[in-house]
Design a protein around this motif. Structure first.
Motif, short mmCIF file in Angstrom:
data_model
loop_
_atom_site.label_atom_id
_atom_site.label_comp_id
_atom_site.label_asym_id
_atom_site.label_seq_id
_atom_site.Cartn_x
_atom_site.Cartn_y
_atom_site.Cartn_z
N PHE A 6 0.84 -1.20 0.00
CA PHE A 6 0.00 0.00 0.00
C PHE A 6 0.87 1.25 0.00
N LEU A 7 1.91 1.26 0.85
CA LEU A 7 2.82 2.41 0.92
C LEU A 7 3.66 2.53 -0.35
N GLY A 14 2.27 8.92 -6.19
CA GLY A 14 2.62 10.30 -5.85
C GLY A 14 3.81 10.80 -6.64
N TRP A 15 4.84 9.95 -6.79
CA TRP A 15 6.02 10.34 -7.56
C TRP A 15 5.66 10.56 -9.02
N GLY A 27 8.55 17.11 1.15
CA GLY A 27 8.60 15.97 2.04
C GLY A 27 9.28 14.76 1.44
N GLY A 28 9.71 14.84 0.20
CA GLY A 28 10.42 13.72 -0.43
C GLY A 28 9.58 12.47 -0.54
N ILE A 29 10.14 11.36 -0.09
CA ILE A 29 9.46 10.07 -0.21
C ILE A 29 8.17 10.04 0.59
N ILE A 34 2.20 10.20 0.85
CA ILE A 34 0.99 10.90 1.29
C ILE A 34 0.19 11.40 0.10
N ALA A 35 0.88 11.98 -0.91
CA ALA A 35 0.18 12.48 -2.10
C ALA A 35 -0.49 11.33 -2.84
N GLY A 36 0.16 10.17 -2.92
CA GLY A 36 -0.43 9.02 -3.60
C GLY A 36 -1.65 8.49 -2.88
#
Length: 82
Positions: A6-7, A14-15, A27-29, A34-36
């Motif tokens: 899931f993560l 998100g990327w 926030g990088g990774i 979080i965006a995804g």
């Protein structure tokens, strides 16, 4: 094990959204994850469940939701910097 997938899938979505728009997510990774995840929720609410499903994510709605989220966040950050 499904939580880890899931993560990972959330981070990839998100990327990908940031790469398509050419915007860096703060926030990088962690920001990508979080965006995804939030993008998947937004996309699911707006577009429903259709397309490929990978680890509880419907890929197309999640990507479109993440694109919307990254675009809105980039507009807000741009306005704050001025």
């Amino acid at each position: 094990m499904s939580f880890i997938w899931f993560l990972i899938i959330g981070g990839i979505i998100g990327w990908l959204a940031g790469a398509i728009l050419g915007k860096d997510i703060p926030g990088g990774i962690i920001g990508n994850i979080i965006a995804g995840i939030i993008g998947a929720w937004i996309g699911g609410k707006l577009l429903g469940e259709w397309g490929w499903k990978v680890s509880d994510f419907y890929v197309f709605p999640a990507l479109i939701g993440a694109l919307v989220l990254v675009f809105i966040v980039s507009l807000i950050l741009k306005a704050i910097r001025k």
